[in-house]
Design a protein around this motif. Structure first.
Motif, mmCIF file in Angstrom:
data_model
loop_
_atom_site.group_PDB
_atom_site.id
_atom_site.type_symbol
_atom_site.label_atom_id
_atom_site.label_comp_id
_atom_site.label_asym_id
_atom_site.label_seq_id
_atom_site.Cartn_x
_atom_site.Cartn_y
_atom_site.Cartn_z
ATOM 1 N N TYR A 289 70.534 57.452 24.587
ATOM 2 C CA TYR A 289 69.253 56.067 24.631
ATOM 3 C C TYR A 289 69.714 54.812 24.546
ATOM 4 C CZ TYR A 289 67.588 60.844 24.530
ATOM 5 O OH TYR A 289 67.795 62.893 24.140
ATOM 6 N N LEU A 290 68.551 54.019 24.833
ATOM 7 C CA LEU A 290 68.846 52.805 24.623
ATOM 8 C C LEU A 290 66.972 52.576 24.264
ATOM 9 C CD1 LEU A 290 69.931 49.244 25.297
ATOM 10 C CD2 LEU A 290 68.556 49.746 27.603
ATOM 11 N N TYR A 291 67.330 51.709 22.996
ATOM 12 C CA TYR A 291 66.426 51.642 22.471
ATOM 13 C C TYR A 291 66.448 50.658 21.191
ATOM 14 C CZ TYR A 291 68.750 53.673 17.722
ATOM 15 O OH TYR A 291 69.632 53.702 16.838
ATOM 16 N N HIS A 292 64.959 50.640 21.081
ATOM 17 C CA HIS A 292 65.296 49.655 19.380
ATOM 18 C C HIS A 292 65.293 49.961 18.209
ATOM 19 C CE1 HIS A 292 63.557 45.811 17.775
ATOM 20 N NE2 HIS A 292 64.194 44.550 18.665
ATOM 21 N N GLY A 293 66.285 49.625 16.988
ATOM 22 C CA GLY A 293 66.506 49.991 15.785
ATOM 23 C C GLY A 293 64.737 49.661 14.989
ATOM 24 N N ASN A 294 65.324 49.989 13.750
ATOM 25 C CA ASN A 294 64.474 49.297 12.582
ATOM 26 C C ASN A 294 65.061 48.102 12.010
ATOM 27 O OD1 ASN A 294 66.058 50.220 11.030
ATOM 28 N ND2 ASN A 294 65.095 52.452 10.533
ATOM 29 N N ASP A 295 66.181 47.690 12.609
ATOM 30 C CA ASP A 295 66.542 46.666 12.074
ATOM 31 C C ASP A 295 66.526 45.386 13.440
ATOM 32 O OD1 ASP A 295 68.486 47.497 14.229
ATOM 33 O OD2 ASP A 295 70.477 47.199 12.301
ATOM 34 N N ASP A 296 65.395 45.256 14.252
ATOM 35 C CA ASP A 296 65.951 44.137 14.732
ATOM 36 C C ASP A 296 67.650 44.179 16.032
ATOM 37 O OD1 ASP A 296 63.518 43.403 14.650
ATOM 38 O OD2 ASP A 296 64.238 41.686 12.806
ATOM 39 N N CYS A 297 67.763 45.778 16.434
ATOM 40 C CA CYS A 297 68.898 45.112 16.819
ATOM 41 C C CYS A 297 68.926 46.289 18.059
ATOM 42 C CB CYS A 297 70.603 46.292 16.398
ATOM 43 S SG CYS A 297 70.850 44.683 15.417
ATOM 44 N N TRP A 298 69.272 46.250 19.683
ATOM 45 C CA TRP A 298 68.998 47.475 20.492
ATOM 46 C C TRP A 298 69.826 48.484 20.164
ATOM 47 C CZ3 TRP A 298 64.613 48.422 23.570
ATOM 48 C CH2 TRP A 298 63.544 47.591 23.611
ATOM 49 N N TYR A 299 70.589 49.688 20.714
ATOM 50 C CA TYR A 299 71.180 49.693 20.348
ATOM 51 C C TYR A 299 70.916 51.228 21.008
ATOM 52 C CZ TYR A 299 71.460 49.166 15.696
ATOM 53 O OH TYR A 299 71.909 48.200 13.742
ATOM 54 N N VAL A 300 72.206 51.632 21.771
ATOM 55 C CA VAL A 300 72.571 52.508 22.971
ATOM 56 C C VAL A 300 73.056 54.529 21.392
ATOM 57 C CG1 VAL A 300 73.700 54.288 24.822
ATOM 58 C CG2 VAL A 300 73.101 51.541 25.082
ATOM 59 N N GLY A 301 72.143 55.387 21.536
ATOM 60 C CA GLY A 301 72.750 56.257 20.785
ATOM 61 C C GLY A 301 72.368 57.437 21.338
ATOM 62 N N ASP A 302 72.409 58.640 20.934
ATOM 63 C CA ASP A 302 72.468 59.975 21.000
ATOM 64 C C ASP A 302 71.151 61.420 20.481
ATOM 65 O OD1 ASP A 302 73.698 60.670 18.724
ATOM 66 O OD2 ASP A 302 76.345 61.124 19.577
ATOM 67 N N ASP A 303 71.600 62.212 20.465
ATOM 68 C CA ASP A 303 70.260 63.028 20.081
ATOM 69 C C ASP A 303 70.525 62.937 18.780
ATOM 70 O OD1 ASP A 303 69.686 64.295 22.668
ATOM 71 O OD2 ASP A 303 70.655 65.577 22.769
ATOM 72 N N GLU A 304 71.364 62.384 17.702
ATOM 73 C CA GLU A 304 71.092 62.549 16.419
ATOM 74 C C GLU A 304 69.966 60.786 16.631
ATOM 75 O OE1 GLU A 304 73.768 60.920 12.555
ATOM 76 O OE2 GLU A 304 74.615 61.384 14.475
ATOM 77 N N GLU A 305 70.223 60.424 17.023
ATOM 78 C CA GLU A 305 69.085 59.041 16.536
ATOM 79 C C GLU A 305 67.816 59.333 17.307
ATOM 80 O OE1 GLU A 305 72.887 57.502 16.317
ATOM 81 O OE2 GLU A 305 72.680 58.139 17.714
ATOM 82 N N LYS A 306 67.651 60.248 18.647
ATOM 83 C CA LYS A 306 65.929 60.786 18.840
ATOM 84 C C LYS A 306 65.963 61.612 18.049
ATOM 85 C CE LYS A 306 64.142 63.105 23.106
ATOM 86 N NZ LYS A 306 64.412 63.581 24.371
#
Length: 144
Positions: free
Chosen positions: A58-75
């Motif tokens: 998943y390409l998502y915006h974190g809670n720290d003003d960064c864009w990330y690519v994460g997986d099901d753990e972040e979802k």
């Protein structure tokens, strides 16, 4: 195709392509970030989320003003986190394909000019020119 173009109203693109350079130096998890992402109905910290078309990424915006690519753990955390395999610091309400500078690879957040997000799969010209230099990386984020 219209699917690859940003919305006329300045809204988010329907689709992104994440590209990485030579696999040497990339972890298997980071290599799984490569590919096509389509916009989903989910939101992350007030921003759209794009889901990989074939993998749990998943390409998502974190809670720290960064864009990330994460997986099901972040979802599972509803993207209320600051972790992933690659990231890019945001400069306000900027969509991932319009960010300037380098994407970074975790866990030590190393700048990498071969990693980029685009709507057409082409490396932005400014990254081609800047690929010769190295930037300073931050040490936050989780180890994978």
């Amino acid at each position: 195709t219209p699917q690859h173009a940003a919305a006329d109203d300045g809204g988010p693109p329907a689709e992104y392509i994440i590209v990485m350079g030579t696999p040497a130096g990339f972890t298997a998890d980071q290599q799984e970030c490569i590919g096509t992402y389509r916009i989903s109905k989910e939101k992350a910290n007030g921003h759209p989320v794009w889901a990989h078309t074939t993998r749990q990424r998943y390409l998502y915006h974190g809670n720290d003003d960064c864009w990330y690519v994460g997986d099901d753990e972040e979802k599972e955390l509803r993207f209320n986190c600051d972790q992933g395999y690659i990231r890019h610091e945001d400069s306000g309400d900027t969509f991932p394909h319009k960010l300037s500078g380098f994407w970074q690879r975790g866990p030590d957040w190393i700048d990498d000019s071969t990693v980029y997000v685009s709507v057409d799969g082409q490396q932005p010209p400014e990254l081609q020119a800047a690929a010769k230099g190295k930037g300073k990386a931050k040490g936050k984020g989780k180890r994978r």
